[in-house]
Design a protein around this motif. Structure first.
Motif, PDB file in Angstrom:
ATOM      1  N   GLU A   1       4.913  -2.429   3.060  1.00 26.70           N
ATOM      2  CA  GLU A   1       4.799  -3.817   2.637  1.00 26.70           C
ATOM      3  C   GLU A   1       4.347  -4.618   3.850  1.00 26.70           C
ATOM      4  OE1 GLU A   1       8.200  -6.392   1.004  1.00 26.70           O
ATOM      5  OE2 GLU A   1       7.868  -4.830  -0.508  1.00 26.70           O
ATOM      6  N   LEU A   2       3.135  -5.157   3.794  1.00 25.61           N
ATOM      7  CA  LEU A   2       2.525  -5.835   4.928  1.00 25.61           C
ATOM      8  C   LEU A   2       2.549  -7.344   4.692  1.00 25.61           C
ATOM      9  CD1 LEU A   2       0.687  -4.715   7.379  1.00 25.61           C
ATOM     10  CD2 LEU A   2      -1.187  -5.503   5.976  1.00 25.61           C
ATOM     11  N   SER A   3       3.040  -8.091   5.672  1.00 25.53           N
ATOM     12  CA  SER A   3       3.005  -9.556   5.618  1.00 25.53           C
ATOM     13  C   SER A   3       1.955 -10.032   6.609  1.00 25.53           C
ATOM     14  CB  SER A   3       4.363 -10.150   6.009  1.00 25.53           C
ATOM     15  OG  SER A   3       5.354  -9.724   5.109  1.00 25.53           O
TER      16      SER A   3
ATOM     17  N   GLN B   1      -5.674  -1.928  14.633  1.00 24.82           N
ATOM     18  CA  GLN B   1      -4.325  -2.168  15.154  1.00 24.82           C
ATOM     19  C   GLN B   1      -3.278  -1.720  14.135  1.00 24.82           C
ATOM     20  OE1 GLN B   1      -3.651  -6.304  16.021  1.00 24.82           O
ATOM     21  NE2 GLN B   1      -1.677  -5.953  16.980  1.00 24.82           N
ATOM     22  N   PHE B   2      -3.489  -2.057  12.845  1.00 21.79           N
ATOM     23  CA  PHE B   2      -2.539  -1.643  11.808  1.00 21.79           C
ATOM     24  C   PHE B   2      -2.480  -0.122  11.722  1.00 21.79           C
ATOM     25  CE2 PHE B   2      -1.907   0.020   7.535  1.00 21.79           C
ATOM     26  CZ  PHE B   2      -0.585  -0.344   7.351  1.00 21.79           C
ATOM     27  N   VAL B   3      -3.661   0.527  11.671  1.00 30.47           N
ATOM     28  CA  VAL B   3      -3.716   1.988  11.539  1.00 30.47           C
ATOM     29  C   VAL B   3      -2.954   2.657  12.684  1.00 30.47           C
ATOM     30  CG1 VAL B   3      -5.298   3.970  11.678  1.00 30.47           C
ATOM     31  CG2 VAL B   3      -5.819   2.067  10.150  1.00 30.47           C
ATOM     32  N   THR B   4      -3.170   2.179  13.913  1.00 33.91           N
ATOM     33  CA  THR B   4      -2.491   2.744  15.077  1.00 33.91           C
ATOM     34  C   THR B   4      -0.976   2.579  14.970  1.00 33.91           C
ATOM     35  OG1 THR B   4      -4.420   2.191  16.417  1.00 33.91           O
ATOM     36  CG2 THR B   4      -2.389   2.700  17.600  1.00 33.91           C
ATOM     37  N   GLN B   5      -0.528   1.366  14.647  1.00 31.18           N
ATOM     38  CA  GLN B   5       0.912   1.102  14.543  1.00 31.18           C
ATOM     39  C   GLN B   5       1.548   1.908  13.412  1.00 31.18           C
ATOM     40  OE1 GLN B   5       1.856  -3.081  14.377  1.00 31.18           O
ATOM     41  NE2 GLN B   5       0.646  -3.536  16.195  1.00 31.18           N
ATOM     42  N   PHE B   6       0.873   1.961  12.252  1.00 31.72           N
ATOM     43  CA  PHE B   6       1.409   2.693  11.104  1.00 31.72           C
ATOM     44  C   PHE B   6       1.524   4.186  11.429  1.00 31.72           C
ATOM     45  CE2 PHE B   6       0.891   5.262   7.298  1.00 31.72           C
ATOM     46  CZ  PHE B   6       1.886   4.754   6.480  1.00 31.72           C
ATOM     47  N   ASN B   7       0.458   4.759  11.990  1.00 32.99           N
ATOM     48  CA  ASN B   7       0.476   6.190  12.304  1.00 32.99           C
ATOM     49  C   ASN B   7       1.550   6.522  13.334  1.00 32.99           C
ATOM     50  OD1 ASN B   7      -1.519   6.792  10.470  1.00 32.99           O
ATOM     51  ND2 ASN B   7      -3.169   6.735  11.968  1.00 32.99           N
ATOM     52  N   GLU B   8       1.753   5.637  14.300  1.00 35.19           N
ATOM     53  CA  GLU B   8       2.790   5.852  15.318  1.00 35.19           C
ATOM     54  C   GLU B   8       4.183   5.816  14.668  1.00 35.19           C
ATOM     55  OE1 GLU B   8       4.466   6.842  18.777  1.00 35.19           O
ATOM     56  OE2 GLU B   8       2.308   6.801  18.415  1.00 35.19           O
TER      57      GLU B   8
ATOM     58  N   LEU C   1       0.840  -1.192   0.000  1.00 29.46           N
ATOM     59  CA  LEU C   1       0.000   0.000   0.000  1.00 29.46           C
ATOM     60  C   LEU C   1       0.876   1.244   0.000  1.00 29.46           C
ATOM     61  CD1 LEU C   1      -2.467  -1.015   2.862  1.00 29.46           C
ATOM     62  CD2 LEU C   1      -3.053  -0.833   0.462  1.00 29.46           C
ATOM     63  N   GLN C   2       0.301   2.362  -0.434  1.00 27.99           N
ATOM     64  CA  GLN C   2       0.967   3.661  -0.302  1.00 27.99           C
ATOM     65  C   GLN C   2       0.004   4.552   0.461  1.00 27.99           C
ATOM     66  OE1 GLN C   2       2.464   5.286  -3.973  1.00 27.99           O
ATOM     67  NE2 GLN C   2       3.950   3.657  -4.201  1.00 27.99           N
ATOM     68  N   ILE C   3       0.415   4.935   1.665  1.00 27.49           N
ATOM     69  CA  ILE C   3      -0.466   5.649   2.578  1.00 27.49           C
ATOM     70  C   ILE C   3       0.225   6.936   3.036  1.00 27.49           C
ATOM     71  CG2 ILE C   3      -1.833   5.413   4.702  1.00 27.49           C
ATOM     72  CD1 ILE C   3      -1.270   2.373   4.541  1.00 27.49           C
ATOM     73  N   PRO C   4      -0.528   8.033   3.199  1.00 27.22           N
ATOM     74  CA  PRO C   4       0.080   9.253   3.730  1.00 27.22           C
ATOM     75  C   PRO C   4       0.610   9.014   5.146  1.00 27.22           C
ATOM     76  CG  PRO C   4      -2.092   9.713   2.810  1.00 27.22           C
ATOM     77  CD  PRO C   4      -1.930   8.224   2.833  1.00 27.22           C
ATOM     78  N   GLY C   5       1.835   9.445   5.410  1.00 27.19           N
ATOM     79  CA  GLY C   5       2.468   9.237   6.707  1.00 27.19           C
ATOM     80  C   GLY C   5       1.680   9.849   7.848  1.00 27.19           C
TER      81      GLY C   5
ATOM     82  N   PRO D   1      -8.254   3.373   0.987  1.00 30.01           N
ATOM     83  CA  PRO D   1      -7.926   2.041   0.493  1.00 30.01           C
ATOM     84  C   PRO D   1      -7.439   1.068   1.565  1.00 30.01           C
ATOM     85  CG  PRO D   1      -6.078   3.482   0.110  1.00 30.01           C
ATOM     86  CD  PRO D   1      -7.162   4.322   0.774  1.00 30.01           C
ATOM     87  N   VAL D   2      -7.160   1.545   2.770  1.00 29.90           N
ATOM     88  CA  VAL D   2      -6.588   0.678   3.804  1.00 29.90           C
ATOM     89  C   VAL D   2      -7.564  -0.432   4.196  1.00 29.90           C
ATOM     90  CG1 VAL D   2      -5.633   0.589   6.135  1.00 29.90           C
ATOM     91  CG2 VAL D   2      -5.106   2.533   4.659  1.00 29.90           C
TER      92      VAL D   2
END
Length: 140
Positions: A56-58, A36-43, A10-14, A22-23
């Protein structure tokens, strides 16, 4: 040990991921806990607000996940270096700015881990080509 069942790019705004598309639409079918992903990514990307961050998410069979953050796309780094919103819609007749080799070298330093160039010079040529295709004049 859990095995990888899916890889998602994915390509997401930091610092600005939300459960909305799209998330959500990419992660929902994979069974990932979207919140959980949104919180971790934003942090992890709060210091890169405003930049597009490839991730790149596994996803593993037990529905857990890990992700790797990449550097922003070269085109975004070029726009940031020039302080403009977007490239030319009419390349090559319309130019939107000029970039120096020093600015290209700075972009290469940041982007090199994600590039498949054999050397910094080859990477600089790649970045210069991207700049030209965006309607940016490359100064020697």
């Amino acid at each position: 040990m859990a095995t990888v069942t899916k890889k998602i790019k994915l390509q997401i705004p930091g610092g600005a991921a939300t459960p909305a598309p799209p998330v959500g639409t990419a992660l929902g079918p994979a069974g990932v806990n979207i919140g959980q992903f949104v919180t971790q990514f934003n942090e992890a990307t709060k210091d890169k607000r405003g930049m597009i961050i490839p991730v790149e998410l596994s996803v593993y069979d037990d529905r857990t996940f890990t992700f790797i953050l990449k550097n922003p796309p070269a085109s975004r780094l070029i726009l940031k270096a020039l302080g403009i919103e977007k490239g030319s819609g009419k390349t090559p007749s319309q130019k939107v700015g000029k970039i120096t080799m020093k600015q290209i070298e700075d972009i290469v330093k940041e982007k090199m881990p994600d590039m498949n160039a054999a050397s910094a010079e080859a990477a600089a040529r790649t970045i210069a080509g991207t700049a030209r295709s965006m309607g940016v004049e490359v100064l020697k």
